[in-house]
Design a protein around this motif. Structure first.
Motif, mmCIF file in Angstrom:
data_model
loop_
_atom_site.group_PDB
_atom_site.id
_atom_site.type_symbol
_atom_site.label_atom_id
_atom_site.label_comp_id
_atom_site.label_asym_id
_atom_site.label_seq_id
_atom_site.Cartn_x
_atom_site.Cartn_y
_atom_site.Cartn_z
ATOM 1 N N MET A 1 0.886 -1.239 0.055
ATOM 2 C CA MET A 1 0.065 -0.019 -0.068
ATOM 3 C C MET A 1 0.994 1.325 0.098
ATOM 4 O O MET A 1 2.004 1.217 0.609
ATOM 5 C CB MET A 1 -0.871 -0.132 1.273
ATOM 6 C CG MET A 1 -1.968 0.904 1.261
ATOM 7 S SD MET A 1 -3.062 0.857 2.659
ATOM 8 C CE MET A 1 -4.133 -0.281 2.327
ATOM 9 N N THR A 2 0.585 2.193 -0.679
ATOM 10 C CA THR A 2 1.396 3.554 -0.709
ATOM 11 C C THR A 2 0.996 4.166 0.219
ATOM 12 O O THR A 2 -0.097 4.256 0.987
ATOM 13 C CB THR A 2 1.158 4.173 -2.265
ATOM 14 O OG1 THR A 2 -0.347 4.839 -2.260
ATOM 15 C CG2 THR A 2 1.414 3.271 -3.592
ATOM 16 N N ILE A 3 1.873 5.334 0.560
ATOM 17 C CA ILE A 3 1.673 6.414 1.551
ATOM 18 C C ILE A 3 0.383 6.965 1.272
ATOM 19 O O ILE A 3 -0.368 7.235 1.966
ATOM 20 C CB ILE A 3 2.875 7.367 1.717
ATOM 21 C CG1 ILE A 3 4.096 6.708 1.943
ATOM 22 C CG2 ILE A 3 2.624 8.419 2.456
ATOM 23 C CD1 ILE A 3 5.290 7.412 2.203
ATOM 24 N N ASP A 4 0.167 7.436 -0.055
ATOM 25 C CA ASP A 4 -1.370 8.074 -0.456
ATOM 26 C C ASP A 4 -2.336 7.368 -0.077
ATOM 27 O O ASP A 4 -3.470 7.583 0.425
ATOM 28 C CB ASP A 4 -1.229 8.445 -1.792
ATOM 29 C CG ASP A 4 -0.239 9.652 -2.066
ATOM 30 O OD1 ASP A 4 0.098 10.350 -1.273
ATOM 31 O OD2 ASP A 4 0.336 10.000 -3.247
ATOM 32 N N ASP A 5 -2.253 6.004 -0.498
ATOM 33 C CA ASP A 5 -3.319 4.829 -0.329
ATOM 34 C C ASP A 5 -3.753 4.822 1.261
ATOM 35 O O ASP A 5 -4.790 4.672 1.629
ATOM 36 C CB ASP A 5 -3.027 3.696 -0.899
ATOM 37 C CG ASP A 5 -3.095 3.671 -2.328
ATOM 38 O OD1 ASP A 5 -3.547 4.493 -2.930
ATOM 39 O OD2 ASP A 5 -2.587 2.811 -2.936
ATOM 40 N N ARG A 6 -2.642 4.734 2.145
ATOM 41 C CA ARG A 6 -2.696 4.527 3.539
ATOM 42 C C ARG A 6 -3.360 5.776 4.165
ATOM 43 O O ARG A 6 -4.237 5.739 4.958
ATOM 44 C CB ARG A 6 -1.549 4.326 4.252
ATOM 45 C CG ARG A 6 -1.498 3.647 5.620
ATOM 46 C CD ARG A 6 -0.351 3.193 6.218
ATOM 47 N NE ARG A 6 0.214 1.844 5.664
ATOM 48 C CZ ARG A 6 1.043 1.490 4.972
ATOM 49 N NH1 ARG A 6 2.051 2.297 4.612
ATOM 50 N NH2 ARG A 6 1.104 0.289 4.599
ATOM 51 N N ALA A 7 -2.738 6.848 3.706
ATOM 52 C CA ALA A 7 -3.480 8.233 4.303
ATOM 53 C C ALA A 7 -4.652 8.336 4.055
ATOM 54 O O ALA A 7 -5.720 8.587 4.593
ATOM 55 C CB ALA A 7 -2.638 9.280 3.497
ATOM 56 N N LEU A 8 -5.235 8.057 2.766
ATOM 57 C CA LEU A 8 -6.785 7.919 2.361
ATOM 58 C C LEU A 8 -7.564 7.001 3.299
ATOM 59 O O LEU A 8 -8.617 7.079 3.514
ATOM 60 C CB LEU A 8 -6.839 7.741 0.725
ATOM 61 C CG LEU A 8 -8.243 7.617 0.447
ATOM 62 C CD1 LEU A 8 -8.907 8.972 0.466
ATOM 63 C CD2 LEU A 8 -8.415 7.390 -1.255
ATOM 64 N N ALA A 9 -6.975 5.910 3.365
ATOM 65 C CA ALA A 9 -7.799 4.891 4.407
ATOM 66 C C ALA A 9 -7.716 5.495 5.662
ATOM 67 O O ALA A 9 -8.913 5.026 6.221
ATOM 68 C CB ALA A 9 -6.896 3.518 4.314
ATOM 69 N N PHE A 10 -6.853 6.028 6.081
ATOM 70 C CA PHE A 10 -6.827 6.688 7.690
ATOM 71 C C PHE A 10 -8.158 7.738 7.488
ATOM 72 O O PHE A 10 -8.836 7.859 8.493
ATOM 73 C CB PHE A 10 -5.637 7.231 7.920
ATOM 74 C CG PHE A 10 -4.497 6.313 8.354
ATOM 75 C CD1 PHE A 10 -4.756 5.024 8.666
ATOM 76 C CD2 PHE A 10 -3.327 6.863 8.389
ATOM 77 C CE1 PHE A 10 -3.743 4.242 9.117
ATOM 78 C CE2 PHE A 10 -2.140 5.934 8.733
ATOM 79 C CZ PHE A 10 -2.442 4.721 9.069
ATOM 80 N N GLU A 11 -8.185 8.644 6.591
ATOM 81 C CA GLU A 11 -8.909 9.605 6.442
ATOM 82 C C GLU A 11 -10.368 8.990 6.216
ATOM 83 O O GLU A 11 -11.338 9.450 6.977
ATOM 84 C CB GLU A 11 -8.782 10.469 5.147
ATOM 85 C CG GLU A 11 -9.358 11.610 5.134
ATOM 86 C CD GLU A 11 -9.126 12.504 4.017
ATOM 87 O OE1 GLU A 11 -10.002 13.122 3.151
ATOM 88 O OE2 GLU A 11 -7.912 12.922 3.760
ATOM 89 N N THR A 12 -10.387 7.909 5.481
ATOM 90 C CA THR A 12 -11.785 7.266 5.160
ATOM 91 C C THR A 12 -12.582 7.065 6.654
ATOM 92 O O THR A 12 -13.681 6.861 6.897
ATOM 93 C CB THR A 12 -11.698 6.100 4.132
ATOM 94 O OG1 THR A 12 -11.488 7.089 3.125
ATOM 95 C CG2 THR A 12 -13.214 5.760 4.177
ATOM 96 N N ALA A 13 -11.412 6.064 7.235
ATOM 97 C CA ALA A 13 -11.941 5.528 8.521
ATOM 98 C C ALA A 13 -12.404 6.642 9.668
ATOM 99 O O ALA A 13 -13.305 6.516 10.239
ATOM 100 C CB ALA A 13 -10.629 4.823 9.223
#
Length: 140
Positions: A1-13
């Motif tokens: 998972m890329t940094i951008d993908d992970r940051a987006l997942a955090f934001e979504t949660a």
């Protein structure tokens, strides 16, 4: 998972939990998504502010608490140390903690995993989950 993908997942949660995503919180999430170590809240606070986030320590704690409750990060506590955090999407690993420097190193060892399973089975159990922390000192 890329940094951008992970940051987006955090934001979504966080959004799912009703948490507002401010510019400061978004910057903190990006810093957290980029971690490869086991930072504590004050380390993340400093890193986020070095990146220009201007985030408060209280926001860091609230964000970490919510991400932990959402299962996005794990809180790990080592003897005599403040709570640290690691990304929850990593494969299983154990920890070695240098008692002199506080450095936390991740490792995985098939022999240890097999031995733990064998010991549990000999006692009539199966391992559901486990955590192994080794407190170490460099050999001189």
């Amino acid at each position: 998972m890329t940094i951008d993908d992970r940051a987006l997942a955090f934001e979504t949660a966080l959004r799912r939990a009703g948490v507002r995503i401010t510019r400061q919180r978004a910057a903190l999430l990006r810093v957290l998504a980029a971690t490869h170590d086991h930072p504590d809240a004050t380390m993340l606070h400093a890193r986020a502010n070095e990146a220009g986030a201007g985030v408060s320590l209280a926001t860091v704690y609230r964000t970490l608490s919510e991400l932990e409750s959402q299962g996005m990060i794990n809180k790990v506590e080592f003897e005599g140390e403040p709570a640290r955090f690691e990304l929850a999407d990593q494969r299983h690993h154990d920890h070695m903690i240098d008692v002199d420097t506080g450095e936390v190193m991740e490792f995985f060892n098939d022999r240890i995993e097999k031995l733990q399973a064998e010991i549990a089975a000999e006692m009539g159990y199966e391992i559901v989950r486990h955590r192994l922390d080794l407190y170490v000192r460099k050999l001189s």
